[in-house]
Structures are given as structure tokens and as C-alpha cells.
Design a protein around this motif. Structure first.
Motif, PDB file in Angstrom:
ATOM      1  N   THR A 152     -34.863  -8.691 -20.811  1.00  0.00           N
ATOM      2  CA  THR A 152     -36.261  -9.537 -20.559  1.00  0.00           C
ATOM      3  C   THR A 152     -36.012 -10.827 -20.650  1.00  0.00           C
ATOM      4  N   LYS A 153     -36.523 -11.669 -19.886  1.00  0.00           N
ATOM      5  CA  LYS A 153     -36.741 -13.084 -20.158  1.00  0.00           C
ATOM      6  C   LYS A 153     -37.969 -13.466 -20.029  1.00  0.00           C
ATOM      7  N   TYR A 154     -38.382 -15.090 -20.564  1.00  0.00           N
ATOM      8  CA  TYR A 154     -39.432 -15.202 -20.794  1.00  0.00           C
ATOM      9  C   TYR A 154     -39.678 -16.569 -19.949  1.00  0.00           C
ATOM     10  N   ASP A 193     -43.668 -12.597 -19.539  1.00  0.00           N
ATOM     11  CA  ASP A 193     -42.091 -12.299 -19.349  1.00  0.00           C
ATOM     12  C   ASP A 193     -41.948 -11.360 -18.255  1.00  0.00           C
ATOM     13  N   SER A 201     -38.788  -8.375 -16.947  1.00  0.00           N
ATOM     14  CA  SER A 201     -37.829  -7.516 -17.238  1.00  0.00           C
ATOM     15  C   SER A 201     -37.377  -6.805 -16.299  1.00  0.00           C
ATOM     16  N   ASN A 202     -36.049  -6.410 -16.387  1.00  0.00           N
ATOM     17  CA  ASN A 202     -35.224  -5.663 -15.094  1.00  0.00           C
ATOM     18  C   ASN A 202     -34.576  -4.708 -15.866  1.00  0.00           C
ATOM     19  N   GLN A 203     -34.778  -3.347 -15.404  1.00  0.00           N
ATOM     20  CA  GLN A 203     -33.882  -2.304 -15.943  1.00  0.00           C
ATOM     21  C   GLN A 203     -33.276  -1.467 -14.468  1.00  0.00           C
ATOM     22  N   ARG A 261     -38.555 -16.242 -26.539  1.00  0.00           N
ATOM     23  CA  ARG A 261     -39.799 -16.400 -26.286  1.00  0.00           C
ATOM     24  C   ARG A 261     -40.082 -17.817 -26.430  1.00  0.00           C
ATOM     25  N   PRO A 270     -32.358  -2.708 -20.718  1.00  0.00           N
ATOM     26  CA  PRO A 270     -33.296  -3.425 -19.873  1.00  0.00           C
ATOM     27  C   PRO A 270     -33.236  -4.874 -20.794  1.00  0.00           C
TER      28      PRO A 270
END
Length: 410
Positions: A399-401, A357, A359-361, A325, A397
Motif C-alpha cells: 500500500t502506498k499513500y 491510498d 494498493s497492489n497485490q 500515511r 499486498p
């Protein structure tokens, strides 16, 4: 203007070659102004600022989905699945119109102008309107589109983890962006479809094709759909529209097309979305937004003019993507610098300095998991069938910020 038209037209598609229109009802729907509007809505929003070839439209994509649906139904019928002519037609209509509610630049409108009204909701409103116009001939298509039809596999062909929508956009977007890793062999995958207990399944020998499909999807998300430059452009566009709405509501006159002005002035919600709103929405496309921003870049308002100019001239904010974060102190420091440099308020500065953010799943093992049909006739979830670490990794999943802020000189 009444004239007799040959309704058995053929499209020449760069991906699949010739695509035939199955019947005159489909032809009439494609000819309708609501559907023709999709020629003026880009499929990939602001991605053309990253991939110059990504100028293909929602119209392209919808026709491609219909073509894949034709393939899928041929395969299933060949394998003994009974599909009536009425069901076949309804599936063509549902997949053809699944994106008809998309606004200009696809997703930016949902977060700014028609706040909180999703494109799926608007698609449904368009379909209901067309159903009235076409004397109820879309009723079954609406049932399938909503997921209410008793034959579950038909709903899965429209919306699931292996639906025709994904099968087309991955292949099409990879073609137009030139990102070869996203190129899935959707037709090979469709050839392996079957139906067991009313569920869509994939034959075991296609297991690697399914894996490749999921890996391609993950790759396309990081490399293309969530590309940081495309991401910041979309964020700027959302903010342009938000600012334009704020200024309009405080009595500032902004030069814009009639439908755009209408939505800038009006607070549209799911509850109050009227027939008139729908009619005006159907007149909105990418051109309204682009021409408005070309004007607005010369407006007196510091926020509106700078945001518009950034998009028109592709001089975007700087964006940094991190695994953890973003610290609030970083945001505050950049806000303070901007306020001092330009003599603007913290609220105005927050249009140019912000975090978020992504996110990719690639695969969701809880939502309608992909079922593999074993040679024994038994079906198992793909995670069990492949016995490989891939599916586990693709189900996680990530997640990047990110933080966006102006380059040294704005």
C-alpha cells in the motif's frame, strides 16, 4: 430494416490476428446497441493522458477475451474435457458480456454518478435484459457469470486469477501503452490449461509462464493502472461528476446530454435501478462526459470550471506518492493556502486538496489459488510448486499513500 447478413464475420485484431465469430447468436449480440456502445468506452479510463496510445476500447477487449475463450475450450477438449455445445456458447456469451456494464471512463462513474452500483451489477442487469430479448438463450451464460454453475472450472475461466479477462487486458494494455514488461504470453499459458476435479489447473511445465504472468500483472499495476498521473486524472473526473451532481441538485442548470442530465438529477441505487435507468445508462459513453467538461470549464462555479479545465487541458493537480500515511497537518496547510488565495470555503478547497491510498497485490493466495498439475497427476498450489520466493513476494499486498494539491498557480 430486415436484411440478410453474413454472420460469419472475421475481426482483424492487432494482438491476435484474425478472430472469428463462432455463430450467429454471438454475431447478433455483438451487433446489439448495448454491445456496440463499448466502442465508445475507453478500456483504460484516463490513462491516455499518460500513455498517448491507450485509446483502445472495451469493445476491443471483449472480442479479445472471446477469442482466448475459443482457444481455451479447444485446448481443454483436446485434453479430453467434455464441454457441450450449449456450455461452449454460454462461455462465449459470458466472457463477451462480462464488461458490458462499464460506464464512461470505466470506473469513475461508480464513485460519483451511479454511486455504489458496481459495473458488475450493471453488466448483470444488461445480460438479464438481453436474455429477455433473445428468448432465454443467455440463461446458462448468466449462471456461469454469477459463479453458480456446477462445473466450477467454467466459472474460473470467466473469473479467477488466470481468467480470460486478465489474460487479454494485460497483453492488450501493454501493447497499446507500449509498456513491454506487461506483455504476457497468454496463448502459451492457455495451451497448458487442464481440468482436475472440476478445477482449472495449469500443467507443471508452465510454472514459469504463470510466474511471469503474475510479475507482469504487478508491474502493470504500478507502472500503468496506478500511475500517479492517471490516478490524479481519474480522481479529478470523479470530483467533476460529484460537483456537477451537487450543483444540479441545488437547482443550478448545467449543459449536458439528456442521459447525463438524467443521472445528475437522479439518486440511483442498486435497489431502485429501473429498466428506464438501464436504457438511459446504455446511452451514456465517454463522449457525454468529454463534451460536458468542454462546456463546464467556462461555468461560473469555481470548483466545476477549474476541475473540468484541468482534465480538458491536461493541467492536472500535483501528486506525491509516499510509503507512509500523509500527515493531516500537511493537508490542512495546503487547504488554508488555497482558501486564502481564492477566497473559497474549506469544502470547495477540499476538491483540490485530498489524500488517498493505492494498493497492489499481484496474487491472492487465499482467493481461488492457482493450482499446478504435477507430472504425477497430483495438484498443488503454485506457492508450493514453484518453491520460489517470487510467489510469496507477489502475494504480499503493498500500500502506498498519496496527496494531491494544486500547482503554484491554478
Amino acid at each position: 430494416m430486415e436484411n440478410k447478413v453474413n454472420k460469419l464475420k472475421i475481426f482483424n485484431d492487432p494482438i491476435y490476428g484474425f478472430i472469428t465469430i463462432p455463430n450467429s447468436l454471438i454475431f447478433d449480440l455483438i451487433e446489439h446497441k448495448y454491445f456496440q456502445r463499448l466502442r465508445r468506452i475507453t478500456q483504460m479510463g484516463m490513462s491516455y493522458l499518460v500513455y498517448p496510445g491507450a485509446h483502445h476500447t472495451r469493445f476491443h477487449h471483449a472480442i479479445g477475451c472471446m477469442h482466448l475463450m475459443q482457444k481455451a475450450l479447444n485446448v481443454l477438449r483436446f485434453k479430453g474435457v467434455e464441454i457441450s455445445e450449449e456450455e461452449e456458447n454460454a462461455l462465449y456469451i459470458a466472457i463477451l458480456l462480462h464488461d458490458i456494464g462499464h460506464g464512461p471512463f470505466s470506473h469513475a462513474m461508480e464513485h460519483s454518478i451511479v454511486n455504489g452500483v458496481s459495473h458488475e451489477t450493471i453488466s448483470l442487469l444488461f445480460m438479464e435484459r438481453l436474455n429477455e430479448e433473445f428468448n432465454g438463450s443467455l440463461t446458462l451464460a448468466l449462471d456461469i457469470f454469477k459463479g453458480n454453475y456446477h462445473r466450477q472450472f467454467m466459472c474460473q475461466l470467466i473469473s479467477s486469477q488466470l481468467d480470460m479477462d486478465r489474460s487479454d487486458y494485460l497483453k492488450r494494455d501493454s501493447f497499446y501503452t507500449g509498456v513491454a514488461e506487461g506483455n504476457v504470453n497468454s496463448e502459451r499459458l492457455i495451451t497448458m490449461f487442464n481440468v482436475v476435479n472440476d478445477q482449472l489447473v495449469v500443467e507443471e511445465k508452465a510454472i514459469y509462464s504463470v510466474e511471469k504472468f503474475l510479475i507482469a500483472r504487478r508491474f502493470m499495476y504500478w507502472q500503468v493502472y496506478l500511475h500517479k498521473t492517471g490516478l490524479v486524472a481519474e480522481q479529478l473526473l470523479t470530483r467533476v461528476l460529484k460537483r456537477a451532481k451537487e450543483l444540479t441538485n441545488s437547482g443550478v442548470y448545467l449543459n449536458a446530454s439528456k442521459p447525463l442530465s438524467y443521472f445528475l438529477k437522479r439518486e440511483v441505487t442498486v435497489e431502485n435501478f429501473s429498466t428506464n435507468d438501464l436504457e438511459l445508462f446504455s446511452r451514456l459513453d465517454d463522449n457525454d462526459i468529454i463534451s460536458a467538461m468542454k462546456e463546464w470549464q467556462y461555468h461560473d462555479d469555481f470548483v466545476l470550471s477549474n476541475l473540468s479545465s484541468m482534465i480538458i487541458n491536461r493541467d492536472l493537480l500535483k501528486v506525491k506518492v509516499k510509503e507512509e500515511r500523509i500527515k493531516e497537518s500537511q493537508v490542512q496547510k495546503r487547504l488554508k493556502n488555497l482558501m486564502e488565495e481564492y477566497g473559497i470555503s474549506e469544502y470547495e478547497a477540499s476538491y483540490f486538496v485530498f489524500t488517498g491510498d493505492i494498493s497492489n497485490q499481484a496474487y491472492n493466495h487465499k482467493y481461488q489459488p492457482i493450482q499446478i498439475l504435477k507430472k504425477t497427476g497430483k495438484t498443488v498450489k503454485i506457492g508450493k510448486a514453484s518453491g520460489q520466493f517470487h510467489i510469496k513476494a507477489l502475494s504480499k499486498p503493498v500500500t502506498k499513500y498519496y496527496i494531491c494539491y494544486p500547482k503554484d498557480k491554478m
